[in-house]
Scaffold this motif. Structure first.
Motif, PDB file in Angstrom:
ATOM      1  N   GLU A 153      45.335  49.059  41.245  1.00  9.24           N
ATOM      2  CA  GLU A 153      43.965  49.564  41.140  1.00  9.24           C
ATOM      3  C   GLU A 153      43.286  49.149  39.839  1.00  9.24           C
ATOM      4  OE1 GLU A 153      43.077  53.483  42.686  1.00  9.24           O
ATOM      5  OE2 GLU A 153      45.091  53.620  43.544  1.00  9.24           O
ATOM      6  N   ASN A 154      43.451  47.870  39.518  1.00  3.96           N
ATOM      7  CA  ASN A 154      42.693  47.205  38.464  1.00  3.96           C
ATOM      8  C   ASN A 154      42.004  46.000  39.101  1.00  3.96           C
ATOM      9  OD1 ASN A 154      43.150  48.213  35.504  1.00  3.96           O
ATOM     10  ND2 ASN A 154      45.169  48.373  36.484  1.00  3.96           N
ATOM     11  N   PRO A 155      40.857  45.586  38.593  1.00  7.97           N
ATOM     12  CA  PRO A 155      40.178  44.407  39.157  1.00  7.97           C
ATOM     13  C   PRO A 155      40.767  43.104  38.641  1.00  7.97           C
ATOM     14  CG  PRO A 155      38.852  45.332  37.394  1.00  7.97           C
ATOM     15  CD  PRO A 155      40.042  46.252  37.554  1.00  7.97           C
ATOM     16  N   LEU A 156      42.064  42.905  38.860  1.00 11.41           N
ATOM     17  CA  LEU A 156      42.747  41.711  38.364  1.00 11.41           C
ATOM     18  C   LEU A 156      42.139  40.454  38.979  1.00 11.41           C
ATOM     19  CD1 LEU A 156      46.483  42.870  38.512  1.00 11.41           C
ATOM     20  CD2 LEU A 156      45.011  42.736  36.497  1.00 11.41           C
ATOM     21  N   LEU A 157      42.030  39.419  38.149  1.00 10.30           N
ATOM     22  CA  LEU A 157      41.481  38.153  38.632  1.00 10.30           C
ATOM     23  C   LEU A 157      42.345  37.582  39.743  1.00 10.30           C
ATOM     24  CD1 LEU A 157      40.485  36.426  35.277  1.00 10.30           C
ATOM     25  CD2 LEU A 157      38.959  37.476  36.943  1.00 10.30           C
ATOM     26  N   GLU A 158      41.692  36.958  40.707  1.00 12.81           N
ATOM     27  CA  GLU A 158      42.399  36.331  41.808  1.00 12.81           C
ATOM     28  C   GLU A 158      42.293  34.814  41.701  1.00 12.81           C
ATOM     29  OE1 GLU A 158      41.297  37.878  45.600  1.00 12.81           O
ATOM     30  OE2 GLU A 158      41.025  39.912  44.835  1.00 12.81           O
ATOM     31  N   HIS A 159      43.264  34.154  42.290  1.00 14.26           N
ATOM     32  CA  HIS A 159      43.306  32.689  42.251  1.00 14.26           C
ATOM     33  C   HIS A 159      42.473  32.160  43.416  1.00 14.26           C
ATOM     34  CE1 HIS A 159      45.983  28.848  41.973  1.00 14.26           C
ATOM     35  NE2 HIS A 159      44.715  28.625  41.730  1.00 14.26           N
ATOM     36  N   LEU A 160      41.162  32.107  43.214  1.00 14.66           N
ATOM     37  CA  LEU A 160      40.243  31.657  44.256  1.00 14.66           C
ATOM     38  C   LEU A 160      39.399  30.494  43.734  1.00 14.66           C
ATOM     39  CD1 LEU A 160      38.973  35.160  45.466  1.00 14.66           C
ATOM     40  CD2 LEU A 160      40.657  33.704  46.606  1.00 14.66           C
TER      41      LEU A 160
END
Length: 276
Positions: free
Chosen positions: A158-165
């Protein structure tokens, strides 16, 4: 609402449980006298601040202040160098002090359900740290310093961790201010013992004070001071960080000195893009 003053008359207390009350204050005149206290549990109260007098609790190993109204971690807590467990979950803390790294014996840091947006690089100085819980905050990535911890458990749900997009981008040329160019020139001169510029800089305390915050590019190892490109790389939680409780990849911050480095080949660093 306050600790009874008579508690200060018992300096040999080693364990103090005052959880589940309506305490609004840990009055300093009492706390500073509890220099033998090893465990202080004040969970589930209405405490809004940690008093500076906590610096007197030199024997403190476990501090529990979950579910209170604390918004700031005072620098005085860093005098409690024996602390192994720090529980500050479910509060209103927005920032971890950089000086946290002075807690060399810290093994467990529980700071879930706060308002943190980042973790300082200095957490890497807490090399004994084994369990870190930052669930339910506003963290987007982890600092490089996390590599130096001894983590076995990392809780970051439940953190807005960066995604590999993938995101479309365009080439950008490096444009540095004169101050940054001068700083980089001086920092580069430090590699040459015979450099006249190096000799002049080392006798100028004002210059050295400015340069003390310099860091190195993770790709080319050149130093920079004011200008950098914030990037991220994704590492496997189990194989790289050796975590026992988490699988998959997590984002870790990395700083590059220039777009020139970023556009070079054969690296796995990605520029950070936030939604608008």
């Amino acid at each position: 609402q306050k600790l009874p003053l008579v508690l200060g008359c018992f300096p040999l207390i080693e364990t103090l449980h005052i959880f589940n009350n309506q305490l609004e204050e840990l009055n300093g005149e009492v706390i500073i006298r509890l220099f033998n206290c090893r465990l202080l549990n004040a969970n589930n109260n209405q405490i809004s601040a940690i008093p500076p007098e906590i610096r007197g609790m030199k024997s403190l190993k476990t501090l529990c202040l979950d579910k209170n109204k604390i918004s700031v971690i005072p620098p005085e807590i860093l005098s409690c160098t024996e602390i192994t467990e720090l529980h500050l979950g479910n509060n209103r803390i927005k920032e971890l002090p950089r000086e946290l790294g002075y807690l060399k014996n810290l093994k467990k840091l529980m700071i879930f359900k706060n308002e943190l947006s980042e973790i300082p690089e200095e957490i890497g100085h807490c090399q004994a740290l084994q369990i870190l819980d930052i669930s339910c905050n506003n963290i987007t990535m982890f600092p490089e310093g996390i590599y130096h911890c001894s983590l076995s458990e990392l809780h970051c749900d439940e953190n807005p961790l960066l995604e590999h997009l993938p995101v479309l981008s365009q080439n950008v040329n490096d444009v540095f201010y004169l101050k940054e160019l001068c700083a980089r020139m001086i920092l580069q001169s430090f590699k040459d013992r015979n450099s006249l510029l190096r000799k002049q800089a080392t006798v100028r305390p004002d210059v050295l004070n400015i340069l003390k915050d310099a860091r190195k590019c993770v790709l080319c190892d050149r130093s920079y001071l004011f200008s950098w490109l914030e990037c991220v790389h994704f590492v496997d939680a189990k194989t790289v960080l050796k975590l026992s409780n988490r699988a998959g990849k997590i984002p870790i911050r990395a700083c590059l000195c220039s777009y020139e480095c970023f556009y070079s080949e054969n690296h796995n660093y990605f520029a950070v893009s936030y939604p608008t």
